[in-house]
Design a protein around this motif. Structure first.
Motif, short mmCIF file in Angstrom:
data_model
loop_
_atom_site.label_atom_id
_atom_site.label_comp_id
_atom_site.label_asym_id
_atom_site.label_seq_id
_atom_site.Cartn_x
_atom_site.Cartn_y
_atom_site.Cartn_z
N ASP A 77 5.32 -42.02 27.94
CA ASP A 77 6.70 -42.23 28.43
C ASP A 77 7.08 -41.26 29.54
OD1 ASP A 77 6.93 -44.17 26.45
OD2 ASP A 77 7.72 -42.71 25.00
N GLY A 78 6.15 -40.47 29.99
CA GLY A 78 6.44 -39.48 31.02
C GLY A 78 6.40 -38.08 30.45
N PRO A 79 6.63 -37.08 31.28
CA PRO A 79 6.55 -35.69 30.81
C PRO A 79 7.64 -35.36 29.79
CG PRO A 79 7.24 -35.79 33.11
CD PRO A 79 6.94 -37.18 32.68
N ARG A 80 7.26 -34.58 28.77
CA ARG A 80 8.20 -34.17 27.72
C ARG A 80 8.05 -32.67 27.48
NH1 ARG A 80 10.46 -38.06 24.56
NH2 ARG A 80 10.49 -36.66 22.78
N PRO A 81 9.16 -31.98 27.21
CA PRO A 81 9.07 -30.55 26.93
C PRO A 81 8.50 -30.29 25.53
CG PRO A 81 11.34 -31.28 26.71
CD PRO A 81 10.54 -32.46 27.21
N VAL A 82 7.72 -29.24 25.41
CA VAL A 82 7.14 -28.81 24.14
C VAL A 82 7.21 -27.29 24.12
CG1 VAL A 82 5.02 -28.72 22.76
CG2 VAL A 82 5.54 -30.76 24.08
N LEU A 83 7.38 -26.73 22.94
CA LEU A 83 7.37 -25.27 22.78
C LEU A 83 6.23 -24.87 21.85
CD1 LEU A 83 11.18 -24.58 22.23
CD2 LEU A 83 9.83 -24.00 24.25
N ASP A 84 5.53 -23.81 22.20
CA ASP A 84 4.55 -23.19 21.32
C ASP A 84 5.16 -21.89 20.82
OD1 ASP A 84 2.69 -25.18 21.83
OD2 ASP A 84 1.67 -24.04 23.40
N MET A 85 5.03 -21.62 19.52
CA MET A 85 5.62 -20.41 18.95
C MET A 85 4.60 -19.68 18.08
SD MET A 85 8.83 -19.88 16.32
CE MET A 85 10.12 -19.58 17.51
N VAL A 86 4.51 -18.38 18.29
CA VAL A 86 3.79 -17.51 17.36
C VAL A 86 4.87 -16.91 16.47
CG1 VAL A 86 2.31 -15.51 17.09
CG2 VAL A 86 2.00 -17.03 19.06
#
Length: 122
Positions: A77-86
């Motif tokens: 669907d196109g670019p989507r924001p994602v977060l990586d968390m430690v």
């Protein structure tokens, strides 16, 4: 590095893994925004936080604190924001109840007391 606090719901089941430096736990948290949902890929190495994450199941509410790295995922669907968390800390309603019970036990020294919640003392 961004230090953040994310609140959302566990998506899927947290999984434990073994690395060369010890064990870790990974989980996905689905966090709602005003317009959309964002997924947070969580990994933790702290044993207490790992145990707390493993105690949760799909759909459980949770708050996680730690260092965040923003990314963009190219979906169909196109670019989507994602977060990586430690993550270094995990908090859920189960942990709040456990803490309250521990604090209440310390205050009462193991005995149940009848607290009068009335303002006027009656």
């Amino acid at each position: 590095m961004i230090d953040g606090l994310i609140a959302g719901k566990i998506f899927g089941q947290p999984k434990q893994g073994q690395g060369k430096n010890g064990s870790y736990v990974t989980a996905k948290v689905r966090a709602a925004t005003e317009q959309d949902t964002i997924f947070v890929n969580v990994i933790c190495f702290n044993q207490q936080a790992c145990s707390q994450l493993l105690a949760l199941q799909d759909g459980d509410s949770v708050s996680v604190a730690g260092s965040l790295t923003p990314r963009v995922w190219d979906s169909q669907d196109g670019p989507r924001p994602v977060l990586d968390m430690v993550a270094h800390a995990v908090l859920s309603v189960y942990h709040i109840k456990k803490k309250r019970d521990e604090v209440q036990g310390i205050r009462n020294h193991g005995r149940q007391e009848d607290f009068n919640d009335d303002v006027d003392g009656e």
